[in-house]
Structure formats: C-alpha cells, structure tokens
Write a protein that holds these residues in place. Structure first.
Motif, PDB file in Angstrom:
ATOM      1  N   CYS A 111      -7.537   1.952   4.815  1.00 57.16           N
ATOM      2  CA  CYS A 111      -7.997   2.672   3.622  1.00 57.16           C
ATOM      3  C   CYS A 111      -7.864   4.183   3.780  1.00 57.16           C
ATOM      4  CB  CYS A 111      -9.439   2.300   3.291  1.00 57.16           C
ATOM      5  SG  CYS A 111      -9.629   0.589   2.728  1.00 57.16           S
ATOM      6  N   LEU A 171     -13.708   2.466  -1.173  1.00 57.05           N
ATOM      7  CA  LEU A 171     -12.418   1.810  -1.421  1.00 57.05           C
ATOM      8  C   LEU A 171     -12.345   0.482  -0.680  1.00 57.05           C
ATOM      9  CD1 LEU A 171      -9.557   1.807  -2.603  1.00 57.05           C
ATOM     10  CD2 LEU A 171      -8.812   3.093  -0.583  1.00 57.05           C
ATOM     11  N   SER A 172     -12.828   0.460   0.553  1.00 58.47           N
ATOM     12  CA  SER A 172     -12.811  -0.781   1.338  1.00 58.47           C
ATOM     13  C   SER A 172     -13.621  -1.876   0.648  1.00 58.47           C
ATOM     14  CB  SER A 172     -13.374  -0.514   2.742  1.00 58.47           C
ATOM     15  OG  SER A 172     -13.399  -1.707   3.504  1.00 58.47           O
ATOM     16  N   ARG A 202       0.836  -1.205   0.000  1.00 63.14           N
ATOM     17  CA  ARG A 202       0.000   0.000   0.000  1.00 63.14           C
ATOM     18  C   ARG A 202       0.871   1.256   0.000  1.00 63.14           C
ATOM     19  NH1 ARG A 202      -2.699   1.352   5.646  1.00 63.14           N
ATOM     20  NH2 ARG A 202      -0.462   1.186   6.062  1.00 63.14           N
TER      21      ARG A 202
END
Length: 431
Positions: A194, A219-220, A169
């Motif tokens: 996130c 997004l999650s 990430r």
C-alpha cells in the motif's frame, strides 16, 4: 440417506437432491431437471440460483455476517494486512512469517511492467475512463508475460497470480500519472504494497510524497474489505469466462469490465458525483432526499441500501470507523464532507428509509475514505478493482481446480416469432 425434495411435473414425480452448506445453507440440485423433464427454471438475475459450491467467502445478509475462509471480516480488517488477506484468499490459509516474507519479495520482484506497455496509454483518447484502459491493459499482459511453459501448471498459475496482484497496482498508478502528463513513478523495494501504491500515485520530482501511516492503514483496510464478496456480478463474470478455460488475464479483464458498471463497483464513484451535484446545485439535503424518495424522479440516493444485507453491511461498519478516524486526525474543512455528514445523519433519522433498510452502505464510506486519501473520483472504481483482484483470482482458481467443472451455459425461454418463410426483398412491404 440422501435428503431429497419432490417435484411433480406433468404427473411425473422427480426427486431432487438437497445440498447443504457448512453454515446451514440449503440448495436444491436441479442439474438433471432438463434432461429428465424437458423443463428449465426461470430466475432473472440469478437471485435464487446457486452456480457453484465455494470455500472462499460466506455471507449472511440477515445477520450482517461476512467471512473470508471462515475468518470474520472485522478481524481481518483489524489485525491482518492486505498481503496476508491475498494469501489467505488465494491459498486457503493464513501465511506463516516466512511465507508472507517470500510472498512480499515476489510482489516486489514482479511489480515492474514492460516499458513498451507505457506506449499503449498514449493511444487511448485523453478522456478515456481508467476502468476501460485497465481492462485492456490486463488483457495485454498475456502477450508480455505468457505462461512459463517449462514449469508445472501449478507453478505457472502461482506466477501469474503474483504478477497480476503486483502489476495491476503498477498499471493503475501509471494510468493516473500518464493521464495527468506526469512522469511515471516506479515501485520501491523498501515500501509495503500500500505504501508503494500511494507513492506511485502522488510522488513528484518537485514534491516528494511523504508516507502517511494512517492513510496507508486506511487503504489497506479498504482493500481487505473489498477483496471478495461471494458470487457478485463481476465474480460471476470471472467464473463464467474462466469456465471456457481462457487464461486468467482474460477472465480478470472481464471482471474489471463488469465491476465498472454503476450498479456494481461504479457505485463508489457515483457517491462523490452525487455529493458534487448537491453542492453545485446548492440543494438542501432534506429536499434532495425527498426528491430521491419520489418514484417519479430519476434521482438515486447513491451509497445507501444493499440488496443482500437486511441490516448494516459489515463492510460499512469498518469503513465508517476508518472514515471517522481519518476525519478526526486530518481536521479538514471541506464542504463536500459537510454535505456527506449531513446526508448520513438525515437518512439515519428518516424512519421511512430505515424501515426499507436504506442504511449507508460500504460505497458511501469507502468513497469518502478514498476522497480523504486524495484519490480522484474517476480512480475510485480502479482502487476497488485492485481490492477485488485476489477474490477474482481465488474464485477463478477454485473453478479451475473443480473436478466437477462444466462450461457455464445458461438456458433461456424463447419468446420470439415462430417459424416463417424468408420474404424476398422485392416482396417486402414498408413498415
């Protein structure tokens, strides 16, 4: 009594065991076929070949069913978080409150990457695709974070898993910032997985990023529905490379490279490119669809249809809802979105396409969700890779722990020249 099927080859009858899955799937075990008969099976693309048994993801394409460890994807997207889903896929069970808190702490502790890794980005050509960069950087992680030799094998794997989930990430956000010539934003301990990612992408010294809870939720959900999808191209690549007993970093790097392809994860970027093409050429949507239906044209209707699902992809249903909710709340006026909505409605009213199950797939709605969040198109497949990472890790780990492990080694049917002598260069004729 074990059930078998009979195969007759050259007047010889061979009994092959039948394997049953927990959901009623059936397979024929041909592992001894070549040894006993000299024959191999031919299955281009492995569409009818099972490479393993697995406890991770179940898919029924005819009914539109998808489950992680037995839990419907719809329930996970509605009630779970990405961190919980990661834990479920990798460890096989949903975490307790304490376990998810401990996991969250570890993700934060390992979210930083070695400062020297930033210099790597400077050596890639300016217009390098982020997927190629990410694949290289994940492979490089092995050098910066080798296995903990004093720990047990299980502890080493758990630590590497945590590092990968967290650092990929960070590496993705770094690649975006550096590509734009911006200062790298570091992760913050008080933010969720996130929240941190969006903040690392969009925060700047002159315009601090304001956390939008709806975008964080969107997004999650995106990451959850893309976390695994059984033995697809990139997952099979991770399993195949991992079967050679390489380190997890190298296997994940192979998965990223496989996901990059246009016929796989790259399809999510292709959707936005298709919409931009329609906009730039000012093509009527109905005309574009007719051109795409013509087999003599090389135009593809990206974001529609799926070779696994004979009904609506369950991920599409989830991402469509997320897209519509974002659209309603944001209340934006965007010609690209207008084209997408017109394209969606036109396809859904086209009986010829519907008969072919050419329905909007998860790429279509997922690309629009990422677009509304503000993520540029060349980063879409990277976000897909972050989502798919826990599935790759779970699949690699399942193969690693399998007592029946064998190195992957497909066979072939050779159709090249038969034996002939080497011809000296002076005697060779010009073609």
């Amino acid at each position: 009594m074990e059930e078998t099927v009979k195969l007759i080859i050259e007047n010889k009858t061979m009994e092959l065991p039948v394997i049953y899955g927990s959901e009623g799937e059936r397979g024929i075990d041909i592992s001894t076929l070549r040894q006993e008969t000299g024959f191999v099976t031919m299955d281009p693309g492995f569409r009818n070949t099972g490479s393993c048994t697995s406890c991770i993801t179940y898919i029924d394409g005819k009914k539109g069913i998808m489950r992680y460890r037995g839990i419907p994807i719809e329930e996970l997207a509605e009630m779970s978080t990405f961190r919980e889903t990661v834990y479920l896929l990798v460890n096989g069970v949903l975490p307790t409150i304490q376990e998810v808190e401990d996991f969250s702490t570890l993700l934060n502790e390992h979210s930083m990457v070695h400062e020297d890794m930033q210099t790597f980005y400077q050596n890639f050509p300016r217009y390098s695709h982020p997927m190629g960069i990410l694949s290289s950087m994940v492979n490089a992680l092995q050098s910066f974070y080798p296995s903990l030799r004093a720990s047990s094998a299980e502890e080493q794997i758990n630590m590497i898993v945590t590092r990968l989930i967290s650092k990929v990430r960070t590496l993705t956000a770094m690649s975006y910032k550096i590509s734009r010539g911006h200062k790298v934003v570091y992760p913050r301990s008080e933010l969720s997985y996130c929240e941190n990612f969006l903040n690392m992408l969009f925060d700047t010294p002159v315009k601090p990023y304001v956390i939008d809870s709806q975008k964080v939720t969107a997004l999650s959900k995106f990451l959850i529905v893309h976390a695994d999808h059984e033995q697809n191209c990139s997952t099979a690549a991770v399993r195949m490379v991992g079967s050679g007993r390489v380190n997890l970093y190298a296997a994940i790097s192979a998965g990223i490279s496989a996901l990059w392809g246009r016929l796989h994860g790259g399809g999510i970027q292709a959707v936005i490119e298709m919409l931009e093409k329609i906009q730039a050429e000012k093509v009527d949507v109905k005309q574009f669809i007719q051109r795409a239906k013509n087999p003599d044209n090389c135009i593809e209707l990206d974001g529609f249809g799926h070779h696994i699902y004979e009904t609506l992809d369950p991920r599409s249903k989830i991402m469509k809802t997320v897209f519509k909710e974002l659209l309603e709340t944001m209340n934006i006026n965007d010609p690209l979105i207008d084209i997408a909505l017109e394209l969606e409605q036109t396809v859904l009213s086209d009986h010829e396409l519907l008969e072919k199950n050419c329905l909007p797939n998860h790429y279509f709605y997922s690309s629009l969700v990422l677009y509304l969040i503000g993520i540029p198109k060349n980063m879409h497949t990277l976000i897909f890779a972050i989502g798919r990472l826990p599935g790759w890790i779970a699949q690699w780990k399942e193969g690693h722990d399998d007592p029946k492990w064998k190195i992957a080694r497909p066979r072939q049917i050779y159709i090249g020249p038969t034996v002939h002598d080497y011809v000296p260069m002076s005697e060779r004729k010009e073609n």
